[in-house]
Write an enzyme that holds these catalytic residues in place. Sequence first.
Site, PDB file in Angstrom:
ATOM      1  N   ASP A  87       0.813  -1.226   0.000  1.00 60.73           N
ATOM      2  CA  ASP A  87       0.000   0.000   0.000  1.00 60.73           C
ATOM      3  C   ASP A  87       0.844   1.274   0.000  1.00 60.73           C
ATOM      4  O   ASP A  87       0.438   2.297   0.537  1.00 60.73           O
ATOM      5  CB  ASP A  87      -0.958   0.032   1.212  1.00 60.73           C
ATOM      6  CG  ASP A  87      -1.800  -1.214   1.287  1.00 60.73           C
ATOM      7  OD1 ASP A  87      -2.229  -1.689   0.220  1.00 60.73           O
ATOM      8  OD2 ASP A  87      -2.029  -1.724   2.399  1.00 60.73           O
ATOM      9  N   LYS A  89       2.385   2.211  -5.019  1.00 60.41           N
ATOM     10  CA  LYS A  89       3.203   1.752  -6.153  1.00 60.41           C
ATOM     11  C   LYS A  89       2.476   1.952  -7.475  1.00 60.41           C
ATOM     12  O   LYS A  89       3.082   2.285  -8.483  1.00 60.41           O
ATOM     13  CB  LYS A  89       3.547   0.257  -6.005  1.00 60.41           C
ATOM     14  CG  LYS A  89       4.449  -0.058  -4.846  1.00 60.41           C
ATOM     15  CD  LYS A  89       4.699  -1.548  -4.731  1.00 60.41           C
ATOM     16  CE  LYS A  89       3.473  -2.334  -4.318  1.00 60.41           C
ATOM     17  NZ  LYS A  89       2.952  -2.053  -2.986  1.00 60.41           N
ATOM     18  N   GLY A 108      -3.907  -4.196  -4.721  1.00 64.13           N
ATOM     19  CA  GLY A 108      -4.909  -3.190  -5.087  1.00 64.13           C
ATOM     20  C   GLY A 108      -4.178  -1.926  -5.472  1.00 64.13           C
ATOM     21  O   GLY A 108      -3.833  -1.119  -4.627  1.00 64.13           O
ATOM     22  N   HIS A 109      -3.877  -1.789  -6.755  1.00 62.85           N
ATOM     23  CA  HIS A 109      -3.078  -0.651  -7.208  1.00 62.85           C
ATOM     24  C   HIS A 109      -4.004   0.423  -7.774  1.00 62.85           C
ATOM     25  O   HIS A 109      -4.708   0.188  -8.739  1.00 62.85           O
ATOM     26  CB  HIS A 109      -2.041  -1.118  -8.235  1.00 62.85           C
ATOM     27  CG  HIS A 109      -0.986  -2.007  -7.643  1.00 62.85           C
ATOM     28  ND1 HIS A 109       0.054  -2.547  -8.357  1.00 62.85           N
ATOM     29  CD2 HIS A 109      -0.807  -2.426  -6.362  1.00 62.85           C
ATOM     30  CE1 HIS A 109       0.811  -3.264  -7.537  1.00 62.85           C
ATOM     31  NE2 HIS A 109       0.307  -3.213  -6.342  1.00 62.85           N
ATOM     32  N   ARG A 158       2.502 -29.157  -6.573  1.00 60.32           N
ATOM     33  CA  ARG A 158       2.492 -29.713  -7.938  1.00 60.32           C
ATOM     34  C   ARG A 158       1.145 -30.298  -8.331  1.00 60.32           C
ATOM     35  O   ARG A 158       1.062 -31.335  -8.972  1.00 60.32           O
ATOM     36  CB  ARG A 158       3.637 -30.706  -8.131  1.00 60.32           C
ATOM     37  CG  ARG A 158       4.948 -29.951  -8.265  1.00 60.32           C
ATOM     38  CD  ARG A 158       6.091 -30.592  -7.578  1.00 60.32           C
ATOM     39  NE  ARG A 158       5.913 -30.689  -6.152  1.00 60.32           N
ATOM     40  CZ  ARG A 158       6.704 -31.409  -5.377  1.00 60.32           C
ATOM     41  NH1 ARG A 158       7.680 -32.077  -5.895  1.00 60.32           N
ATOM     42  NH2 ARG A 158       6.503 -31.439  -4.084  1.00 60.32           N
ATOM     43  N   GLN A 178       2.496  -5.906  -3.197  1.00 61.54           N
ATOM     44  CA  GLN A 178       2.784  -5.981  -1.763  1.00 61.54           C
ATOM     45  C   GLN A 178       4.131  -5.281  -1.483  1.00 61.54           C
ATOM     46  O   GLN A 178       4.543  -4.452  -2.270  1.00 61.54           O
ATOM     47  CB  GLN A 178       2.784  -7.433  -1.244  1.00 61.54           C
ATOM     48  CG  GLN A 178       1.408  -8.106  -1.294  1.00 61.54           C
ATOM     49  CD  GLN A 178       1.062  -8.710  -2.632  1.00 61.54           C
ATOM     50  OE1 GLN A 178       1.862  -9.369  -3.251  1.00 61.54           O
ATOM     51  NE2 GLN A 178      -0.164  -8.490  -3.089  1.00 61.54           N
ATOM     52  N   LYS A 219       2.737  10.222  -0.415  1.00 61.28           N
ATOM     53  CA  LYS A 219       1.752  10.721   0.561  1.00 61.28           C
ATOM     54  C   LYS A 219       2.369  11.696   1.570  1.00 61.28           C
ATOM     55  O   LYS A 219       1.981  11.718   2.748  1.00 61.28           O
ATOM     56  CB  LYS A 219       1.052   9.551   1.254  1.00 61.28           C
ATOM     57  CG  LYS A 219       0.292   8.684   0.247  1.00 61.28           C
ATOM     58  CD  LYS A 219      -0.545   7.624   0.889  1.00 61.28           C
ATOM     59  CE  LYS A 219      -1.990   8.022   1.008  1.00 61.28           C
ATOM     60  NZ  LYS A 219      -2.900   6.897   1.321  1.00 61.28           N
ATOM     61  N   ASP A 243       1.873  14.738   1.633  1.00 61.15           N
ATOM     62  CA  ASP A 243       0.831  15.714   1.982  1.00 61.15           C
ATOM     63  C   ASP A 243       0.089  15.331   3.265  1.00 61.15           C
ATOM     64  O   ASP A 243      -0.400  16.199   3.977  1.00 61.15           O
ATOM     65  CB  ASP A 243      -0.178  15.850   0.825  1.00 61.15           C
ATOM     66  CG  ASP A 243      -0.739  14.501   0.381  1.00 61.15           C
ATOM     67  OD1 ASP A 243       0.059  13.594   0.105  1.00 61.15           O
ATOM     68  OD2 ASP A 243      -1.981  14.359   0.314  1.00 61.15           O
TER      69      ASP A 243
HETATM   70  P1  IMP Z   1      -2.673 -12.658   1.209  1.00 61.00           P
HETATM   71  O1  IMP Z   1      -1.647 -12.075   0.305  1.00 61.00           O
HETATM   72  O2  IMP Z   1      -4.091 -12.359   0.800  1.00 61.00           O
HETATM   73  O3  IMP Z   1      -2.427 -14.107   1.483  1.00 61.00           O
HETATM   74  O4  IMP Z   1      -2.507 -11.938   2.647  1.00 61.00           O
HETATM   75  C1  IMP Z   1      -1.356 -12.121   3.439  1.00 61.00           C
HETATM   76  C2  IMP Z   1      -0.954 -10.808   4.132  1.00 61.00           C
HETATM   77  O5  IMP Z   1      -0.507  -9.884   3.146  1.00 61.00           O
HETATM   78  C3  IMP Z   1      -2.104 -10.104   4.862  1.00 61.00           C
HETATM   79  O6  IMP Z   1      -1.566  -9.442   5.993  1.00 61.00           O
HETATM   80  C4  IMP Z   1      -2.589  -9.089   3.860  1.00 61.00           C
HETATM   81  O7  IMP Z   1      -3.233  -7.998   4.463  1.00 61.00           O
HETATM   82  C5  IMP Z   1      -1.279  -8.682   3.217  1.00 61.00           C
HETATM   83  N1  IMP Z   1      -1.445  -8.178   1.856  1.00 61.00           N
HETATM   84  C6  IMP Z   1      -1.633  -8.899   0.725  1.00 61.00           C
HETATM   85  N2  IMP Z   1      -1.700  -8.088  -0.330  1.00 61.00           N
HETATM   86  C7  IMP Z   1      -1.550  -6.848   0.128  1.00 61.00           C
HETATM   87  C8  IMP Z   1      -1.492  -5.567  -0.499  1.00 61.00           C
HETATM   88  O8  IMP Z   1      -1.584  -5.427  -1.729  1.00 61.00           O
HETATM   89  N3  IMP Z   1      -1.327  -4.508   0.314  1.00 61.00           N
HETATM   90  C9  IMP Z   1      -1.180  -4.644   1.644  1.00 61.00           C
HETATM   91  N4  IMP Z   1      -1.208  -5.800   2.269  1.00 61.00           N
HETATM   92  C10 IMP Z   1      -1.388  -6.901   1.520  1.00 61.00           C
END
Ligand code: IMP
Length: 412
Positions: A13, A16, A40-41, A139, A210, A317, A319
């Site tokens: 978050d 990116k 979530g970009h 696998r 991530q 961020k 700001d």
């Molecule tokens: P998963 O990737 O859904 O298996 O989640 C595993 C951990 O990674 C959790 O703590 C999620 O909140 C975190 N996580 C996965 N994707 C994101 C992301 O895009 N942004 C922030 N945290 C993420």
Amino acid sequence: MPGIAVIGAQWGDEAKGKVVHFLARDADMCVRFNGGPNAGHTVEDDHGTARLHLVPAGALHPGCRGVLAHGVALDPWVLEQELAELAAQRRPEPDLLLSERAHLILPHHRLIEEQEGTAGRLGTTRRGVGPAYEDRAARRGLRLADLADPDLVREHLHEAARRVGGFTPDPIASELIRFQNRFADRIGDARSTIEQALAAGKTVIFEGAQGTLLDLDFGTYPYVTSSSTTVHGVSWGAGIHTDRVERVIGVAKAYTTRVGEGPFPTEDRGPAGERLRQGGAEFGATTGRPRRCGWLDLVALRYAHRINRFTELALTKLDVLSGLPEVRVCVAYRIDGARTDRFPASIRELARAEPVYEALPGWRGDVRKARSLADLPAAARHYVAFVADAVGVPVTLIGVGPHEVDTLNVGR
Ligand code: IMP
């Protein structure tokens, strides 16, 4: 052969998507190499706000090809939904290439995530990403290359239904065969295509999902995601040697956030954290969950730099910090009474880390209007310089607001 990796330096978050979209104006290709629809970009531009889970952010620019490399866990339903949403925003259809070696996320992967309880225990995004990567390692995954064989697809789903239960295999198989028919000409050898683009001198952006502290190996295990989130993910998930990556841009928020469970030394559960959450609209792009918020952690950022060897930092961020009387930064940890710059591998030890803070002067005024470094208040400039100096990496991009124009390119 400019390969540019954009890597999360914190717990995800970091904005990116915005950084990638900004850089991709001049790029030929944008590659997602890890993660799946757990990402979530967000991109905010003249078409509106796009929340991307699978489509590479750079591919919103016509002329920039979007590649989902084999390291991506691909949920075909999410991809189709996302393309429909982009079309509804009257955006041109992204030019996509999907790796034939990418593994599919199937509906039963979400079921498994709930049944196993990992969703609750780890606070995952409940997108079935972990179970899909588990099947890959066990696998027994289904890859895009397999979709060309309808019998194999049906057999695979029947076998999964026997093992997992809770779903009817044939309708899912039919959907996958329909997906194959729609995307057949866009499924191929992604690795070679990326390699050729680099050899031809094209600009290729590797868009990390991530962040470093969520990496399966380097992150706060087991409170991590299930893929390789660092620059090393470029070789892990795209099969491209990291010597092809000329610039490694570490993206860090000017403070820190985390969603889900796990240790977070600089978390502020009081008014300061709440102020950051409201000011930064810190609610998950994929799940809507409120994010945990706290001050910038330079110990963690230096650790991320040691792993990724950043050539630059993008500080986003900024700001959100405006208007605070003072801004705190964690310059060291104190663990069991001893001051340290170490980021422990043991989460129990990390949970005992007390941040040592330094308070820097705050600034007033709307920095969102800034268009160059000189437009920023002196204290904000000082904050940026302090971070660059503490990490030992130049800050070349500064985010001062959500829109793509709110990005200061302060040069290399
Ligand atoms: P998963 O990737 O859904 O298996 O989640 C595993 C951990 O990674 C959790 O703590 C999620 O909140 C975190 N996580 C996965 N994707 C994101 C992301 O895009 N942004 C922030 N945290 C993420």
